[in-house]
Design a protein around this motif. Structure first.
Motif, PDB file in Angstrom:
ATOM      1  N   PHE A 120      60.821  -0.875 -17.536  1.00 50.59           N
ATOM      2  CA  PHE A 120      60.928  -1.937 -18.533  1.00 50.59           C
ATOM      3  C   PHE A 120      60.975  -1.323 -19.935  1.00 50.59           C
ATOM      4  O   PHE A 120      60.530  -0.195 -20.154  1.00 50.59           O
ATOM      5  N   GLU A 121      61.515  -2.101 -20.861  1.00 52.25           N
ATOM      6  CA  GLU A 121      61.591  -1.683 -22.253  1.00 52.25           C
ATOM      7  C   GLU A 121      60.338  -2.137 -23.008  1.00 52.25           C
ATOM      8  O   GLU A 121      59.657  -3.076 -22.588  1.00 52.25           O
ATOM      9  N   LYS A 122      60.066  -1.476 -24.105  1.00 57.04           N
ATOM     10  CA  LYS A 122      58.966  -1.876 -24.966  1.00 57.04           C
ATOM     11  C   LYS A 122      59.187  -3.309 -25.436  1.00 57.04           C
ATOM     12  O   LYS A 122      60.274  -3.682 -25.864  1.00 57.04           O
ATOM     13  N   GLY A 123      58.145  -4.137 -25.300  1.00 56.61           N
ATOM     14  CA  GLY A 123      58.232  -5.530 -25.725  1.00 56.61           C
ATOM     15  C   GLY A 123      58.863  -6.458 -24.717  1.00 56.61           C
ATOM     16  O   GLY A 123      59.093  -7.633 -25.008  1.00 56.61           O
ATOM     17  N   ALA A 124      59.153  -5.965 -23.510  1.00 56.19           N
ATOM     18  CA  ALA A 124      59.793  -6.814 -22.493  1.00 56.19           C
ATOM     19  C   ALA A 124      58.890  -7.967 -22.083  1.00 56.19           C
ATOM     20  O   ALA A 124      59.361  -9.039 -21.697  1.00 56.19           O
ATOM     21  N   PHE A 125      57.586  -7.768 -22.144  1.00 59.51           N
ATOM     22  CA  PHE A 125      56.609  -8.809 -21.833  1.00 59.51           C
ATOM     23  C   PHE A 125      55.312  -8.438 -22.530  1.00 59.51           C
ATOM     24  O   PHE A 125      55.145  -7.324 -23.042  1.00 59.51           O
ATOM     25  N   THR A 126      54.380  -9.344 -22.550  1.00 64.07           N
ATOM     26  CA  THR A 126      53.100  -9.106 -23.206  1.00 64.07           C
ATOM     27  C   THR A 126      52.397  -7.912 -22.568  1.00 64.07           C
ATOM     28  O   THR A 126      52.230  -7.851 -21.354  1.00 64.07           O
ATOM     29  N   GLY A 127      52.006  -6.959 -23.395  1.00 63.93           N
ATOM     30  CA  GLY A 127      51.325  -5.775 -22.884  1.00 63.93           C
ATOM     31  C   GLY A 127      52.252  -4.592 -22.665  1.00 63.93           C
ATOM     32  O   GLY A 127      51.786  -3.483 -22.416  1.00 63.93           O
ATOM     33  N   ALA A 128      53.583  -4.818 -22.787  1.00 68.91           N
ATOM     34  CA  ALA A 128      54.533  -3.715 -22.633  1.00 68.91           C
ATOM     35  C   ALA A 128      54.672  -3.010 -23.983  1.00 68.91           C
ATOM     36  O   ALA A 128      55.649  -3.194 -24.719  1.00 68.91           O
ATOM     37  N   HIS A 129      53.683  -2.185 -24.312  1.00 66.50           N
ATOM     38  CA  HIS A 129      53.636  -1.566 -25.633  1.00 66.50           C
ATOM     39  C   HIS A 129      54.508  -0.312 -25.740  1.00 66.50           C
ATOM     40  O   HIS A 129      54.682   0.227 -26.824  1.00 66.50           O
ATOM     41  N   GLN A 130      54.979   0.162 -24.599  1.00 59.96           N
ATOM     42  CA  GLN A 130      55.857   1.325 -24.621  1.00 59.96           C
ATOM     43  C   GLN A 130      56.854   1.251 -23.478  1.00 59.96           C
ATOM     44  O   GLN A 130      56.633   0.544 -22.495  1.00 59.96           O
ATOM     45  N   GLN A 131      57.948   1.969 -23.627  1.00 57.26           N
ATOM     46  CA  GLN A 131      58.983   1.983 -22.600  1.00 57.26           C
ATOM     47  C   GLN A 131      58.444   2.666 -21.333  1.00 57.26           C
ATOM     48  O   GLN A 131      57.687   3.620 -21.409  1.00 57.26           O
ATOM     49  N   HIS A 132      58.841   2.142 -20.190  1.00 55.65           N
ATOM     50  CA  HIS A 132      58.410   2.726 -18.917  1.00 55.65           C
ATOM     51  C   HIS A 132      59.621   2.950 -18.022  1.00 55.65           C
ATOM     52  O   HIS A 132      60.348   2.018 -17.685  1.00 55.65           O
ATOM     53  N   ALA A 133      59.856   4.210 -17.643  1.00 57.75           N
ATOM     54  CA  ALA A 133      60.954   4.530 -16.725  1.00 57.75           C
ATOM     55  C   ALA A 133      60.512   4.222 -15.297  1.00 57.75           C
ATOM     56  O   ALA A 133      59.439   4.635 -14.868  1.00 57.75           O
ATOM     57  N   GLY A 134      61.345   3.492 -14.571  1.00 54.10           N
ATOM     58  CA  GLY A 134      61.011   3.120 -13.202  1.00 54.10           C
ATOM     59  C   GLY A 134      61.245   4.259 -12.216  1.00 54.10           C
ATOM     60  O   GLY A 134      61.690   5.356 -12.576  1.00 54.10           O
ATOM     61  N   LYS A 135      60.949   3.978 -10.957  1.00 48.26           N
ATOM     62  CA  LYS A 135      61.060   4.999  -9.916  1.00 48.26           C
ATOM     63  C   LYS A 135      62.499   5.509  -9.751  1.00 48.26           C
ATOM     64  O   LYS A 135      62.708   6.680  -9.443  1.00 48.26           O
ATOM     65  N   PHE A 136      63.483   4.625  -9.927  1.00 53.26           N
ATOM     66  CA  PHE A 136      64.875   5.067  -9.797  1.00 53.26           C
ATOM     67  C   PHE A 136      65.182   6.167 -10.815  1.00 53.26           C
ATOM     68  O   PHE A 136      65.819   7.174 -10.483  1.00 53.26           O
ATOM     69  N   GLU A 137      64.735   5.962 -12.052  1.00 48.97           N
ATOM     70  CA  GLU A 137      64.975   6.973 -13.087  1.00 48.97           C
ATOM     71  C   GLU A 137      64.135   8.223 -12.860  1.00 48.97           C
ATOM     72  O   GLU A 137      64.596   9.348 -13.082  1.00 48.97           O
ATOM     73  N   GLN A 138      62.897   8.039 -12.406  1.00 52.14           N
ATOM     74  CA  GLN A 138      62.033   9.185 -12.151  1.00 52.14           C
ATOM     75  C   GLN A 138      62.626  10.086 -11.059  1.00 52.14           C
ATOM     76  O   GLN A 138      62.410  11.293 -11.057  1.00 52.14           O
ATOM     77  N   ALA A 139      63.337   9.459 -10.136  1.00 52.27           N
ATOM     78  CA  ALA A 139      63.925  10.212  -9.015  1.00 52.27           C
ATOM     79  C   ALA A 139      65.363  10.643  -9.292  1.00 52.27           C
ATOM     80  O   ALA A 139      66.059  11.093  -8.373  1.00 52.27           O
ATOM     81  N   ASN A 140      65.828  10.516 -10.535  1.00 51.29           N
ATOM     82  CA  ASN A 140      67.211  10.858 -10.853  1.00 51.29           C
ATOM     83  C   ASN A 140      67.527  12.296 -10.445  1.00 51.29           C
ATOM     84  O   ASN A 140      66.755  13.225 -10.716  1.00 51.29           O
ATOM     85  N   HIS A 141      68.659  12.478  -9.771  1.00 49.89           N
ATOM     86  CA  HIS A 141      69.116  13.745  -9.202  1.00 49.89           C
ATOM     87  C   HIS A 141      68.299  14.170  -7.980  1.00 49.89           C
ATOM     88  O   HIS A 141      68.585  15.200  -7.373  1.00 49.89           O
ATOM     89  N   GLY A 142      67.282  13.382  -7.639  1.00 45.60           N
ATOM     90  CA  GLY A 142      66.448  13.686  -6.486  1.00 45.60           C
ATOM     91  C   GLY A 142      66.543  12.600  -5.437  1.00 45.60           C
ATOM     92  O   GLY A 142      67.626  12.032  -5.197  1.00 45.60           O
ATOM     93  N   THR A 143      65.397  12.284  -4.829  1.00 51.24           N
ATOM     94  CA  THR A 143      65.351  11.338  -3.711  1.00 51.24           C
ATOM     95  C   THR A 143      64.297  10.271  -3.972  1.00 51.24           C
ATOM     96  O   THR A 143      63.180  10.584  -4.393  1.00 51.24           O
ATOM     97  N   LEU A 144      64.642   9.023  -3.705  1.00 45.06           N
ATOM     98  CA  LEU A 144      63.703   7.907  -3.814  1.00 45.06           C
ATOM     99  C   LEU A 144      63.432   7.353  -2.421  1.00 45.06           C
ATOM    100  O   LEU A 144      64.363   6.953  -1.718  1.00 45.06           O
TER     101      LEU A 144
END
Length: 368
Positions: A120-144
């Motif tokens: 999610f992006e910063k400000g997407a919902f209440t409490g989203a104070h910073q951008q968060h990369a999801g599992k798909f992005e964390q596994a980029n070039h690797g395996t999910l």
């Protein structure tokens, strides 16, 4: 008609869900702590130990498909080692130097799971104070690894399908797609074809995942693996707890070989660990193994009282509703008794409500 929600709708759902933003942030902190502990744990499940011919064949298939950038579906009973197989595919591939990221699809409610997978992006919902990369992005070039993928709901299945088809995802609150290069491995302990037939799992997503299918046989059908795994766990735990390798008597091994192992490799590991801890000395005997072998005739006596003539669906519905009544509507306790995940029970309850059934409500006023 597409069932994929817009990002603004997803963010709104998150705001309106019973899971607070603070709960989610707490979850993220705890998850990061668990991941650090796992990274420091030398006993993480990466070893592929086997001797059975069926597993040898699976190893050969893994060698053939390891470098192919196609999804893999792994099915089998709980505890058979599906995640170990997934890790072996990753470590045998040209992606082995990049991340292997696993997420349990049955462990989180839909809103949290969607945020965890797609970010999610910063400000997407209440409490989203910073951008968060999801599992798909964390596994980029690797395996999910999507563990227990059949426990996802239809809305999330639509987003997974798009990610597989387009090789791109969009964060909650994001303004556009993000290209990804992530190999997907999915696991299930269910009959996924039946889930498709019953309308619980999208057919198009099923075909996307079913490019390569590996079915892991239960441990009771792999007697050679029982022996090699027993010796592996025995050595590992005896060195860990006693400082020297233990031995196993012949009658002890025979007892293990005759057992049906409903919990598969996970149960075998726990049994060996307990036996090592409880053994006085350095030789493990048959008496150290506490195995609850059920008597088939007694266990199946209730089958004689089933209402023959009724459809399976009707019997299942009444069985689940009666279990809910027994537990005064408590969802958590009922799911445990039924041997299904809480999410599966909730999906069943939603189906029952749509069909007009009266579903027992929790006496505490909370759908636990």
């Amino acid at each position: 008609m597409s069932h994929t929600k817009s990002n603004s709708a997803i963010a709104h759902d998150f705001e309106e869900s019973k899971v607070s933003s603070q709960d989610y942030l707490n979850y993220l902190q705890e998850k990061q702590k668990r991941e650090r502990l796992l990274a420091a744990n030398p006993q993480a499940p990466t070893n592929f130990i086997f001797a059975d011919e069926k597993m040898l064949r699976i190893r050969e298939i893994i060698k053939q498909i390891a470098d192919a950038n196609v999804p893999v579906l792994i099915s089998g009973e709980s505890g058979t080692g599906k995640e170990v197989i997934a890790r072996m595919i990753h470590m045998s591939s040209n992606r082995k130097s990049d991340p292997f990221v696993a997420v349990n699809c049955a462990a989180l409610p839909p809103t949290l799971l969607e945020s965890e997978l797609f970010g999610f992006e910063k400000g997407a919902f209440t409490g989203a104070h910073q951008q968060h990369a999801g599992k798909f992005e964390q596994a980029n070039h690797g395996t999910l690894l999507l563990d227990e993928v059949t426990e996802t709901d239809q809305g999330l299945q639509a987003k997974l399908l798009r990610a597989l088809q387009e090789q791109e995802i969009e964060r909650i609150g994001g303004n556009g797609p993000i290209k990804i290069d992530t190999r997907i491995i999915a696991t299930t302990n269910r009959d996924i074809a039946r889930s498709v037939k019953d309308g619980r799992f999208r057919q198009d997503l099923f075909y996307r995942l079913y490019v390569i299918h590996l079915e892991i046989p239960p441990l009771r059908d792999r007697p050679k693996d029982i022996e090699v795994l027993t010796r592996h766990f025995l050595k590992a735990f005896s060195l860990q707890f006693k400082g020297e390798a233990a031995t196993l008597t012949a009658d002890a091994m025979q007892k293990l070989l005759k057992y049906s192992w409903p919990g598969n490799v996970r149960e075998l590991q726990n049994v060996i660990q307990r036996a090592v801890l409880m053994t006085q000395g350095n030789t493990v005997t048959a008496k150290e193994f506490v195995l609850e072998q059920k008597k088939v005739d007694e266990d199946l006596e209730w089958v004689k009282h089933l209402p023959i003539g009724q459809k399976m669906r009707e019997v299942e519905t009444q069985f689940i509703l009666e279990t809910l009544r027994t537990h005064n509507g408590n969802r958590t306790h009922s799911a445990k008794t039924l041997g299904i995940s809480l999410r599966t029970l909730r999906n069943k309850i939603n189906e029952f409500v749509l069909e007009g059934h009266e579903v027992p409500q929790p006496t505490t006023g909370k759908a636990l």
